[in-house]
Scaffold this active site. Structure first.
Site, short mmCIF file in Angstrom:
data_model
loop_
_atom_site.label_atom_id
_atom_site.label_comp_id
_atom_site.label_asym_id
_atom_site.label_seq_id
_atom_site.Cartn_x
_atom_site.Cartn_y
_atom_site.Cartn_z
N GLY A 174 20.04 21.78 31.63
CA GLY A 174 20.54 21.42 30.31
C GLY A 174 19.47 20.87 29.40
N GLU A 175 19.91 20.14 28.37
CA GLU A 175 19.00 19.64 27.35
C GLU A 175 19.25 18.15 27.08
OE1 GLU A 175 21.30 22.20 26.34
OE2 GLU A 175 19.98 23.74 27.18
N VAL A 176 18.25 17.53 26.46
CA VAL A 176 18.37 16.14 26.01
C VAL A 176 18.25 16.12 24.49
CG1 VAL A 176 17.46 13.79 26.15
CG2 VAL A 176 17.36 15.28 28.16
N GLY B 234 15.57 21.32 30.46
CA GLY B 234 15.22 21.53 31.86
C GLY B 234 16.07 22.61 32.47
N THR B 235 16.14 22.62 33.80
CA THR B 235 16.85 23.68 34.53
C THR B 235 18.33 23.72 34.17
OG1 THR B 235 15.32 23.37 36.37
CG2 THR B 235 17.32 24.61 36.82
N ASP C 9 9.74 11.82 41.23
CA ASP C 9 9.13 12.55 40.11
C ASP C 9 8.50 11.57 39.12
OD1 ASP C 9 8.26 14.80 38.77
OD2 ASP C 9 10.13 15.08 37.65
N ILE D 298 15.29 16.88 22.18
CA ILE D 298 14.12 16.12 22.65
C ILE D 298 13.42 16.86 23.78
CG2 ILE D 298 13.34 13.95 23.66
CD1 ILE D 298 15.85 12.63 22.49
N GLY D 299 14.22 17.45 24.68
CA GLY D 299 13.64 18.15 25.82
C GLY D 299 14.67 19.01 26.52
N LYS E 149 21.95 13.46 27.49
CA LYS E 149 21.53 14.46 28.47
C LYS E 149 22.73 15.33 28.76
CE LYS E 149 19.06 14.94 32.86
NZ LYS E 149 18.34 14.20 33.93
#
EC number: 2.7.11.22
Length: 265
Positions: A16-18, A13-14, A121, A10-11, A33
């Site tokens: 890891g992943e989702v 980041g710094t 955020d 799905i997405g 996550k």
């Protein structure tokens, strides 16, 4: 991890992943996550803070943490799978009352602040909506609990378009008002489907803010011209986006306006 069947990414980041996944016990779709753990550094501080904060939160408009799976190499946080990001949901439901979503967003932010949590955020990508229209504030990786007094904080928080002027100018000692600025930007964008301050750099972002929101009068004129909304909505947006954070409206004050004009959460 045998309980979960991993699906699409799905997405990322710094850390890891989702992933989308299926819970084989409940047969329900979930979001995983997954955070990679460094042998030397261990679990990232952002993950520890996120878990600690999510464990103490329980509200209809806040994403819930279902469970945690911890191995030597991987930390996995299990969340309910939420169908849509905010902007996609609004785009698919243009005929529906946006104020219902605005109301839910305000209720969620009010709850966070009552629980002494600053999200740090808030942006449309971190706001999810279920298929039946329930809004959920998500992604608490940058959040802080003000019960733990550890300033100075980083000023490099909040995605640029939703970052308050005091953060852009390097403030490292701040409170709930940084979320309130983001809230004003998001409410405006929910109604117009356009970002209010789409800056390309910190300097450009400040220039845009000074030009559009340098004074309440100039901002109110611009909002009234662009938005066909009740007066109380204009007032909330304008007071969220006060350049002077000491004059910015609080979540409690917004709730008072909502209760008088629209109804409580």
């Amino acid at each position: 991890m045998t309980r979960y069947i991993l699906g699409a990414l799905i997405g990322s980041g710094t850390y890891g992943e989702v992933y989308e996944a299926i819970d084989t016990e409940t047969k329900e779709k979930v979001a995983l996550k997954r955070i990679r753990l460094n042998e030397k550094e261990g679990m990232p501080g952002t993950a520890l803070r996120e878990i600690s904060i999510l464990k103490k939160l329980s509200h209809r408009n806040i994403i819930s943490l279902v469970s945690i799976i911890h191995t030597d190499a991987l930390l996995t946080m299990v969340f309910p799978f939420i169908d849509y990001e905010l902007k996609k949901y609004i785009g698919m439901n243009t005929g529906k009352n946006i104020m219902e979503l605005v109301n839910q967003l305000i209720c969620g932010v009010h709850y966070l602040h009552r629980m002494n949590v600053v999200h740090r955020d808030l942006k449309p990508q971190n706001i999810l909506v279920t298929s039946d229209g329930v809004l959920k504030i998500a992604d608490f990786g940058l959040s802080r609990s003000l019960e733990i007094r550890v300033p100075p904080y980083s000023s490099e928080v909040v995605t640029l378009w939703y970052r308050s002027p005091e953060l852009l100018m390097g403030s490292t000692s701040y409170r709930f008002y940084v979320d309130i600025w983001s809230l004003g930007c998001i409410i405006y964008e929910m109604i117009t489907l356009e970002p209010l301050f789409p800056g390309e750099s910190k300097e450009n972002q400040l220039t845009l803010i000074r030009r559009k929101a340098g004074t309440r009068r100039s901002l109110r004129g611009m909002v009234e011209q662009r938005l066909a909304v009740p007066k109380f909505v204009t007032e909330i947006i304008v007071r969220c986006l006060d350049f002077n954070y000491n004059q910015r409206i609080t979540a409690d004050e917004i709730m008072e306006i909502l209760e008088n004009e629209y109804g409580a959460c």
